[in-house]
Write an enzyme that holds these catalytic residues in place. Structure first.
Site, PDB file in Angstrom:
ATOM      1  N   CYS A 279      -0.015  44.663  -9.574  1.00  0.00           N
ATOM      2  CA  CYS A 279       0.209  43.806 -10.741  1.00  0.00           C
ATOM      3  C   CYS A 279       0.686  42.464 -10.213  1.00  0.00           C
ATOM      4  O   CYS A 279       1.805  42.360  -9.684  1.00  0.00           O
ATOM      5  CB  CYS A 279       1.249  44.433 -11.667  1.00  0.00           C
TER       6      CYS A 279
ATOM      7  N   ASN B   3      -9.390  46.732 -16.062  1.00  0.00           N
ATOM      8  CA  ASN B   3      -8.921  45.556 -16.785  1.00  0.00           C
ATOM      9  C   ASN B   3     -10.148  44.710 -17.102  1.00  0.00           C
ATOM     10  O   ASN B   3     -10.990  44.484 -16.223  1.00  0.00           O
ATOM     11  CB  ASN B   3      -7.957  44.759 -15.917  1.00  0.00           C
TER      12      ASN B   3
ATOM     13  N   CYS C  48      -2.251  38.370 -17.055  1.00  0.00           N
ATOM     14  CA  CYS C  48      -2.485  39.446 -16.079  1.00  0.00           C
ATOM     15  C   CYS C  48      -2.746  38.773 -14.742  1.00  0.00           C
ATOM     16  O   CYS C  48      -3.764  38.090 -14.578  1.00  0.00           O
ATOM     17  CB  CYS C  48      -3.674  40.314 -16.500  1.00  0.00           C
ATOM     18  N   GLY C  49      -1.827  38.948 -13.790  1.00  0.00           N
ATOM     19  CA  GLY C  49      -1.937  38.232 -12.525  1.00  0.00           C
ATOM     20  C   GLY C  49      -3.166  38.593 -11.723  1.00  0.00           C
ATOM     21  O   GLY C  49      -3.905  37.716 -11.251  1.00  0.00           O
ATOM     22  N   THR C  50      -3.408  39.902 -11.542  1.00  0.00           N
ATOM     23  CA  THR C  50      -4.606  40.293 -10.804  1.00  0.00           C
ATOM     24  C   THR C  50      -5.860  39.914 -11.583  1.00  0.00           C
ATOM     25  O   THR C  50      -6.890  39.591 -10.981  1.00  0.00           O
ATOM     26  CB  THR C  50      -4.602  41.802 -10.497  1.00  0.00           C
TER      27      THR C  50
END
Length: 271
Positions: A82, A189, A216-218
């Site tokens: 994450c 995601n 959402c970082g990724t």
């Protein structure tokens, strides 16, 4: 009755509960994580970060003295990585002086990740080089479908490019589907992306195990990678999400995600 201390924070409004469990003593069952993350019956968050020494994590084969980011989605499921959570995890380590300097390593289920404090107190994390697949997947949602790019950032993503009007109109309270289904046997995601100008994109995301989140970082890194593949853009990519703005810089085999992360509160939880 169970009582423990928690912290709460956010990284571009992707919010997390932080629990210190240095010696791996906490039993974080899926139902308990769900209870904690429930916004009416618990503390409320998109996910939970457990701060634990790597030596206490089952199946970890690396440096036992690293701090391990044990991340759980709000539905109680375990996730590999994450990006926003990693920045908040790093902020906590810095705040509590659990690391000696502004450059350090953190263990995750997606491997060891490097962290450095960036300009203006922002935090940069190396999420590794995203891997795009030459085989597209079709994302279906709300009666529409788009060809999407499959991206692995230590966890699975499908990135679909849409018009500005489509991006704003999406109802992401419902989970998108994809075909072939076998592309993501454990879920994915799904990012919906629109280019606003060269080097800048806007994004919304439905996160596996959490639903639509403010960031959402990724997913931001996956979207930047798909954008670079689609357009040939080779420089920094600025990504605007509902929770704020993040940047992605690719340096060789490393994709650095940079943005804010803030701890807001500390409290006690009784259950």
């Amino acid at each position: 009755m169970r009582r423990f201390t928690f912290l709460k924070g956010q990284a571009t409004l992707n919010d997390f509960i932080v629990i210190e469990d240095h010696h791996g003593m906490q039993d974080l069952s899926p139902s308990f994580v769900q209870q904690l993350c429930d916004r009416r019956g618990g503390i409320g968050a998109d996910g939970l970060l457990r701060v634990v020494r790597a030596q206490h994590v089952k199946d970890w084969q690396g440096d036992p003295e690293l701090w391990f980011m044990d991340y759980r989605n709000s539905d109680g499921s375990v996730a590999e990585m994450c990006g926003n959570g990693l920045r908040l995890f790093a902020r906590h380590l810095m705040n509590e002086q659990l690391v000696p300097s502004g450059r350090f390593s953190v263990a995750t289920r997606a491997g060891v990740k490097e962290v450095r404090i960036a300009r203006g107190g922002l935090i940069s994390v190396d999420v590794g080089r995203p891997r795009t697949s030459p085989e597209p997947v079709t994302v279906n949602h709300g009666g529409s479908e788009w060809e999407a790019t499959v991206v692995d950032v230590g966890n699975p993503h499908a990135v679909a490019f849409v018009d500005a009007s489509e991006l704003s109109a999406l109802d992401l309270s419902r989970q998108p589907t994809w075909s072939p289904e076998a592309t993501f046997p454990d879920g994915a995601n799904v990012e919906f992306v629109h280019e606003t100008e060269p080097g800048r994109i806007s994004m919304r995301v439905h996160e596996r195990g959490s639903g639509e989140t403010m960031s959402c970082g990724t997913g931001v890194v996956a979207a930047a990678a798909a954008y670079q593949q689609r357009t040939g853009h080779s420089g920094q990519v600025v990504v605007t999400v509902p929770g704020g703005e993040l940047t992605v810089d690719v340096e060789g085999a490393h994709a650095w995600l940079t943005g804010p992360a803030v701890i807001h509160m500390r409290g006690e939880y009784w259950a």
